[in-house]
Design a protein around this motif. Structure first.
Motif, PDB file in Angstrom:
ATOM      1  N   TYR A  49       0.731  -1.122  -0.018  1.00 30.64           N
ATOM      2  CA  TYR A  49       0.164  -0.006   0.056  1.00 30.64           C
ATOM      3  C   TYR A  49       0.957   1.306  -0.164  1.00 30.64           C
ATOM      4  O   TYR A  49       1.538   1.372   1.027  1.00 30.64           O
ATOM      5  N   ARG A  50       0.896   1.826  -1.188  1.00 30.71           N
ATOM      6  CA  ARG A  50       1.791   3.241  -1.226  1.00 30.71           C
ATOM      7  C   ARG A  50       1.279   4.534  -0.896  1.00 30.71           C
ATOM      8  O   ARG A  50       1.848   5.447  -0.670  1.00 30.71           O
ATOM      9  N   GLY A  51      -0.081   4.542  -0.516  1.00 30.06           N
ATOM     10  CA  GLY A  51      -0.987   5.648  -0.276  1.00 30.06           C
ATOM     11  C   GLY A  51      -1.276   6.618  -1.633  1.00 30.06           C
ATOM     12  O   GLY A  51      -0.545   6.128  -2.561  1.00 30.06           O
TER      13      GLY A  51
ATOM     14  N   ARG B  45      -0.645   9.651  -2.483  1.00 29.26           N
ATOM     15  CA  ARG B  45       0.529  10.140  -3.379  1.00 29.26           C
ATOM     16  C   ARG B  45       1.851   9.386  -3.192  1.00 29.26           C
ATOM     17  O   ARG B  45       2.974   9.601  -3.708  1.00 29.26           O
ATOM     18  N   GLY B  46       1.737   7.901  -2.867  1.00 24.82           N
ATOM     19  CA  GLY B  46       2.901   7.146  -2.759  1.00 24.82           C
ATOM     20  C   GLY B  46       3.689   7.517  -1.358  1.00 24.82           C
ATOM     21  O   GLY B  46       4.964   7.032  -1.298  1.00 24.82           O
ATOM     22  N   TRP B  47       3.261   8.249  -0.550  1.00 26.17           N
ATOM     23  CA  TRP B  47       3.894   8.895   0.592  1.00 26.17           C
ATOM     24  C   TRP B  47       3.567   8.235   1.902  1.00 26.17           C
ATOM     25  O   TRP B  47       3.670   8.477   2.990  1.00 26.17           O
ATOM     26  N   SER B  48       3.087   7.195   2.030  1.00 27.04           N
ATOM     27  CA  SER B  48       2.676   6.155   2.915  1.00 27.04           C
ATOM     28  C   SER B  48       4.264   5.653   3.770  1.00 27.04           C
ATOM     29  O   SER B  48       5.299   5.577   2.914  1.00 27.04           O
ATOM     30  N   GLY B  49       3.986   5.158   4.885  1.00 25.18           N
ATOM     31  CA  GLY B  49       5.113   4.801   5.424  1.00 25.18           C
ATOM     32  C   GLY B  49       6.002   5.348   6.378  1.00 25.18           C
ATOM     33  O   GLY B  49       7.156   4.958   6.787  1.00 25.18           O
ATOM     34  N   GLU B  50       5.849   6.726   6.516  1.00 21.36           N
ATOM     35  CA  GLU B  50       6.690   7.689   7.188  1.00 21.36           C
ATOM     36  C   GLU B  50       6.573   7.334   8.733  1.00 21.36           C
ATOM     37  O   GLU B  50       6.250   8.411   9.547  1.00 21.36           O
TER      38      GLU B  50
END
Lengths: 331, 331
Positions: free
Chosen positions: B198-200, B202-207
DNA sequence: TTGATTTGTTTATTGGTTGAATTATTTGCC
DNA sequence: GGCAAATAATTCAACCAATAAACAAATCAA
């Protein structure tokens, strides 16, 4: 859009019209020259969904048709805590049966039922824990089906915040990814990713009320310390609103950092307090979200009120029909 | 399992064999009486994926075939911070070109490339921010393609923790849902839900490194206070290990409460410290996860070492071929 | 009234899947 | 050694859904 030819679409539409899922509209809408098209719309006389909800102080049931219109709605206010699961679900079953009969008298066919509960639900539909109702391991579908008028219906059960999120998904202007936060006695959340509710592996996602905001803070009835619920739950909300907003902001920033969720919907008790909460939440979000400089997080109040979970429940039933109409036609 | 008849499966398999994606094994495995079946296996001579990685102190490229075997592997240790994006990506491009040529000399066909970077990546593959490399708005695919031997390849870019999670997904014994946490200079996470990263939006997941653990705690270079990175990042890790474990536990408990993730994989610098970290993390998880009494959260160290992101990158390429082999055959 | 435009249907064709029959190759037993 | 049973794989006519192209229907504009 589908890549299918007009001939194929016509054939498929014929099946749907014959099956009562779609109706032809007359007169059709027009544009310019040429033979006018036949208008098509989801039928308001086809299959419908029965949405039920049990909560601390009320029981509710509604019937929603394929178009999303609420056709029946019954609410019964009464404290459920002294009743116990069996009595509560029997009362709810009778309420749901009334809704079903009234709907079928109007020509609808109830395709199935879904139940919203304030608790953790196992994969088979049984309620593992519902702290505010004092329930443990309640086989809710079986107890509902004990009411004769519901015995033939497929019944699913889900967490109320999850279903409220689905209800919001239906009415929202098409945000496919958002977090719905429901401020009740506890705080629940429903996470919608790419237009689909994410329930978690065991169906226990969305417990944002027990996200830690102050590790050594107030003790929570769950046994931990500093849970969001102690700072932004309904009781805390009555006291220090700025603290509630800040703590919500801290927890929501975690969600955005982890999941890159662009929209947060505040429901339940948060919806009427939205104006007062917004600034405090936004402040923490812009401070603590790593990508806050690159794109904003949209905060908005829930569009549906107290009916969100019940409507969302009904919606799961009709969504199942819409997602696989052939299965319904084959029944 | 698919519901297709043997005749149909045979026809499809014929296409895959003719296209070089599958090979017939000889001799086949046996069971009891009857004509023995022809064994089938993914071809080790078909399309392959080129995985590339750039990080603070090394460049790396590898080629992985359809079976998941690493066929070529090149690593170049050197501090990239003084180089700047252009020089770094040119060096990486040359390394990748060597890997590609060596693989093609072995009969492989490189179907595409994927690049792992320690930063936020936009949908078009450009790197918005890579704090530890001091990059901003770098069009990484274009710079890589500037190397003539790579000019014809489709190149995708993704966050290193995301790709490391995918690498872990491939080698792990089949957990389809887990969180991969990568302890580097910063702390990143890759979230795999139902077998898909799951990338979110805008692709900014996981921070996860910027999830708040102590709201009024240590200041972080992101501008906020009390970010996990300040308590469990590589620098903090060298100091107070119990504090690192407890803060990780608090942040991971939030993830589990929100997402009901049953497995957490500790990678990067956390993998070798797993034994020391485990108890401290578990303690916070069992205290702070609402459902900790109902089901355990599994904690385990990453199976792949430093190559995880690069292998995960290569894996995205071959996974694309495996997910839609017809597209590859049509090429 | 005529021609352009758009919608919807008809019909022969196509391509992939099915089902049944057939062929192929082994083990086990008498 | 020979035969029956079991399992694997292929062949081929039939079927079905979708297609493409032609045609019919219904409107607007000149």
């Amino acid at each position: 859009m589908t890549g299918l030819t007009r001939a194929t679409v016509s054939a498929l539409v014929d099946d749907l019209v014959a099956g009562g899922l779609i109706t032809e509209m007359d007169p059709p809408p027009r544009t310019g020259a040429g033979r006018p098209a036949v208008g098509l719309a989801l039928s308001s006389a086809g299959p419908a969904g029965l949405g039920c909800e049990i909560n601390v102080d009320y029981l509710a049931a509604c019937v929603v048709d394929l178009t999303g219109t609420v056709r029946q709605r019954f609410v019964e206010h009464a404290d459920q805590r002294p009743s116990g699961a069996e009595r509560s679900l029997e009362s709810l079953g009778r309420l749901a049966a009334r809704a079903r009969l009234a709907a079928e008298a109007e020509g609808l066919t109830v395709a199935g039922a879904a139940l919203a509960v304030p608790g953790l639900v196992a994969g088979n539909g049984s309620v593992r824990v519902a702290p505010n109702l004092d329930w443990q391991d309640v086989d809710a579908p079986a107890l509902l089906r004990a009411v004769p008028e519901l015995a033939d219906l497929p019944i699913s059960v889900d967490n109320e915040a999850n279903l409220a999120a689905l209800g919001e998904l239906r009415v929202s202007g098409g945000d496919p990814t958002f977090l719905y936060v429901s401020g009740e006695v506890g705080i629940g959340a429903g996470l919608v990713l790419d237009g689909r509710l994410y329930r978690g592996v065991r169906g226990w996602s969305g417990e944002i009320g027990h996200v830690t905001v102050y590790p050594d803070g107030r003790p929570c009835r769950c046994g931990a310390r500093g849970c969001l619920e102690q700072y932004a739950g309904q009781e805390a909300l009555a006291g220090d609103l700025p603290l509630a907003a800040a703590s919500l902001g801290i927890a929501l920033a975690a969600v955005v950092n982890l999941l890159d969720v662009p929209v947060i919907v505040l429901g339940g008790a948060y919806a009427p307090l939205f104006a007062e909460l917004r600034a405090g939440i936004s402040e923490e979000l812009s401070r603590r979200v790593l990508t806050s400089g690159l794109a904003d997080v949209v905060l908005r109040p829930a569009a549906l009120g107290a009916d969100a979970a019940m409507r969302g429940a009904a919606d799961t039933v009709i969504r199942a029909v819409r997602d696989d109409p052939a299965a319904w036609l084959r029944r």
